[in-house]
Structures are given as C-alpha cells and as structure tokens.
Write a protein that holds these residues in place. Structure first.
Motif, PDB file in Angstrom:
ATOM      1  N   LEU A 116       0.822  -1.208   0.000  1.00 42.00           N
ATOM      2  CA  LEU A 116       0.000   0.000   0.000  1.00 42.00           C
ATOM      3  C   LEU A 116       0.859   1.264   0.000  1.00 42.00           C
ATOM      4  O   LEU A 116       0.528   2.248  -0.673  1.00 42.00           O
ATOM      5  N   ARG A 117       1.955   1.250   0.755  1.00 43.18           N
ATOM      6  CA  ARG A 117       2.856   2.405   0.735  1.00 43.18           C
ATOM      7  C   ARG A 117       3.418   2.619  -0.671  1.00 43.18           C
ATOM      8  O   ARG A 117       3.533   3.746  -1.143  1.00 43.18           O
ATOM      9  N   ASP A 118       3.765   1.522  -1.321  1.00 45.69           N
ATOM     10  CA  ASP A 118       4.299   1.621  -2.677  1.00 45.69           C
ATOM     11  C   ASP A 118       3.256   2.181  -3.635  1.00 45.69           C
ATOM     12  O   ASP A 118       3.596   2.777  -4.660  1.00 45.69           O
ATOM     13  N   ASP A 119       1.976   2.021  -3.298  1.00 43.93           N
ATOM     14  CA  ASP A 119       0.897   2.531  -4.142  1.00 43.93           C
ATOM     15  C   ASP A 119       0.396   3.895  -3.664  1.00 43.93           C
ATOM     16  O   ASP A 119      -0.733   4.289  -3.944  1.00 43.93           O
ATOM     17  N   ASN A 120       1.243   4.588  -2.903  1.00 48.23           N
ATOM     18  CA  ASN A 120       0.987   5.978  -2.503  1.00 48.23           C
ATOM     19  C   ASN A 120      -0.115   6.154  -1.466  1.00 48.23           C
ATOM     20  O   ASN A 120      -0.833   7.151  -1.478  1.00 48.23           O
ATOM     21  N   TRP A 121      -0.244   5.210  -0.552  1.00 50.07           N
ATOM     22  CA  TRP A 121      -1.109   5.395   0.599  1.00 50.07           C
ATOM     23  C   TRP A 121      -0.264   5.790   1.804  1.00 50.07           C
ATOM     24  O   TRP A 121       0.885   5.353   1.944  1.00 50.07           O
ATOM     25  N   HIS A 122      -0.838   6.615   2.664  1.00 52.45           N
ATOM     26  CA  HIS A 122      -0.220   6.849   3.976  1.00 52.45           C
ATOM     27  C   HIS A 122      -0.701   5.698   4.864  1.00 52.45           C
ATOM     28  O   HIS A 122      -1.900   5.532   5.081  1.00 52.45           O
ATOM     29  N   VAL A 123       0.242   4.883   5.358  1.00 49.63           N
ATOM     30  CA  VAL A 123      -0.123   3.631   6.019  1.00 49.63           C
ATOM     31  C   VAL A 123       0.300   3.610   7.484  1.00 49.63           C
ATOM     32  O   VAL A 123       1.451   3.901   7.816  1.00 49.63           O
ATOM     33  N   HIS A 124      -0.645   3.233   8.345  1.00 50.18           N
ATOM     34  CA  HIS A 124      -0.356   2.916   9.744  1.00 50.18           C
ATOM     35  C   HIS A 124      -0.282   1.389   9.843  1.00 50.18           C
ATOM     36  O   HIS A 124      -1.296   0.706   9.659  1.00 50.18           O
ATOM     37  N   HIS A 125       0.900   0.873  10.127  1.00 49.37           N
ATOM     38  CA  HIS A 125       1.061  -0.577  10.264  1.00 49.37           C
ATOM     39  C   HIS A 125       0.920  -0.932  11.742  1.00 49.37           C
ATOM     40  O   HIS A 125       1.805  -0.652  12.543  1.00 49.37           O
ATOM     41  N   LEU A 126      -0.196  -1.565  12.091  1.00 52.40           N
ATOM     42  CA  LEU A 126      -0.510  -1.836  13.486  1.00 52.40           C
ATOM     43  C   LEU A 126      -0.073  -3.216  13.948  1.00 52.40           C
ATOM     44  O   LEU A 126      -0.178  -3.528  15.134  1.00 52.40           O
ATOM     45  N   GLY A 127       0.382  -4.062  13.014  1.00 47.72           N
ATOM     46  CA  GLY A 127       0.870  -5.375  13.392  1.00 47.72           C
ATOM     47  C   GLY A 127      -0.236  -6.390  13.616  1.00 47.72           C
ATOM     48  O   GLY A 127      -1.364  -6.232  13.155  1.00 47.72           O
ATOM     49  N   ALA A 128       0.096  -7.454  14.365  1.00 53.72           N
ATOM     50  CA  ALA A 128      -0.818  -8.582  14.547  1.00 53.72           C
ATOM     51  C   ALA A 128      -1.436  -8.598  15.938  1.00 53.72           C
ATOM     52  O   ALA A 128      -1.053  -7.815  16.813  1.00 53.72           O
ATOM     53  N   ASP A 129      -2.426  -9.512  16.111  1.00 56.44           N
ATOM     54  CA  ASP A 129      -3.026  -9.798  17.420  1.00 56.44           C
ATOM     55  C   ASP A 129      -3.618  -8.557  18.080  1.00 56.44           C
ATOM     56  O   ASP A 129      -3.395  -8.298  19.265  1.00 56.44           O
TER      57      ASP A 129
END
Length: 262
Positions: A183-196
C-alpha cells in the motif's frame, strides 16, 4: 456536490489532458487507471490538475532506464532466495533482492514472485516434516527485515490514509507487513498496526486517526470469522474495510484499495 465548471481553469477533463499529451483518450485513461496520471472523478468524469499534467509530461520526457527484470528472472531469483533462506544466509538473500530492486523490479513483484514462493515452499517443507520449525521461523524473520528495506516513502499526493492489522489470536505479522509495504508503494499513507490486535482497539484507532481504509489480514479460519465481524463494525462506522486471507494477492489488494479511494 462539486461544481465542475468552477474547476475548469485549474483542471482539465481527461480528453483535454490526452490532447495536450498528444495521445489517444484510452491511453490517458489507462494511465489514470494504473495510477501513473493522478486524476479525480468529479460529476462522472475524470479531471486532471494542470500541475499533475505538467509533472507527468516531464516524467515522460526523462530518458528511460533499462527495462525491469523479466518474470522469468524473478522466478529464478526466487529459487536462489529459497536456498539462502533455508541456509539462513541473510546477506545473500538481501543482495539478491536489493539488486532486483535497483534494476527497477516493482516492489509488489519482488514480494509476490521472489519472497512469497520461497516462504510457501519452506512452510510446506515444515508441514511435511522435512524442514525444522526453527528454520521456518528464521526464514520468516529474514523476510520481515527484507520487507523493511523494501518499504518505500510514498511519492506525491496520497490516495488516502490506510491502516493494516491482524485481529486478536492471529499472531502472524508477515501478511500485515507485506500489505503495508504494498500500500505504501501505491501511494497510501499507512499505519502498520501489526498482529493480534483486539477489534475494539482497531475501531478506536481508525476513528481517532481519520483512517479511510482498514485492511485486516487473516491466516486462520477463526481469525477470518473475527475479522469479518470487525469489518462489519467498521463499515457501520463509515470506514471501508478489506479482509484478506490465504490465496488473496497484493495485486488484488491494491486494486480494491484504489477502487475504495475513488
């Protein structure tokens, strides 16, 4: 509702943009659909800002570099990455992937054709009793670090704000990392929250951080069910949500995400 006529000076419709670029309408439309030419759908037609049009025209005039590595080369590289991962040779795996990236291989292709197949093969080997669980865990950790190197800085105007997570009980972080990088590569601002992550926390984060797209990855049936329930809650709250699982591709993810941004 936006008044299209009021934006005519600053923006052109797609046919006018195509005329200025000297190409057929369908060519300009394909550039818009693939994200190369930024455009906004207003009152049923695409509008292109003058700045974006000029920026795109300049990029088209730049000398083209050598073509990106062909799929057959990426598939061969996947074999070499597999051997490096099984041997725990992180230096060799990193060198292979970095060289392909420097030669212009798209990030999404590096993930789907070079990194995912070796991981599937190693996972199958573990399931068949041919690969130790420690080897499988080490390979996953190496790929996690490789994905960190591949993660791009978004360019230009963002498509929107996205968050990526896995729900409670799903502790697999690799799918979330792959989705975040794509998603970052496709120009989104991304919050990566991880698992669980508990559904309540996912909803709270989205509402407090103006998230326009939530992506939930799943690796088990139980996680899929909880993810579907969470998606229903988020949708009710006005947050578009995509639930992905085994068999879904990053190409599918980015296309669905783009559709949600229109």
């Amino acid at each position: 509702m936006v008044d299209v006529n009021s934006t005519a000076i600053a923006r052109l419709d797609l046919q006018s943009a195509a005329d200025e670029l000297g190409v057929h309408y369908q060519t300009a439309y394909r550039w818009v659909r693939t994200g190369l030419l930024p455009a906004e759908m207003v009152a049923g037609r695409y509008l292109v800002s003058r700045d974006d049009l000029e920026s795109f025209e300049r990029s088209q005039r730049r000398p083209k570099g050598p073509p990106a590595p062909k799929p057959s080369r990426l598939d061969h590289a996947a074999e070499r990455v597999h051997d490096a991962l099984v041997a725990g040779d992180e230096t060799a795996a990193t060198k292979i992937v970095r060289k392909l990236a420097d030669e212009g291989a798209p990030v999404i292709d590096l993930i789907q054709r070079v990194l995912v197949p070796p991981l599937h093969r190693i996972g199958q080997g573990w399931s068949d009793g041919e690969v130790a669980i420690s080897t499988e865990h080490r390979a996953s950790a190496i790929v996690e670090r490789l994905l960190g190197e591949l993660a791009p800085n978004p360019r230009g105007r963002r498509r929107g704000v996205a968050a990526v997570a896995a729900v409670s009980g799903d502790r697999h972080t690799l799918p979330t990392t792959m989705a975040a990088v794509a998603l970052r590569d496709d120009n989104w601002h991304v919050h990566h929250l991880g698992a669980d992550l508990p559904p309540d926390e996912i909803e709270r984060f989205c509402l407090h951080n103006d998230v326009s797209l939530m992506v939930i990855t799943t690796t088990t049936t139980a996680a899929r069910e909880l993810a579907a329930e969470t998606a229903n809650r988020l949708t009710t709250a006005g947050i578009r949500t995509i639930v992905g699982g085994p068999g879904d591709t990053l190409t599918d993810l980015t296309e669905i995400a783009r559709q949600s941004a229109r």
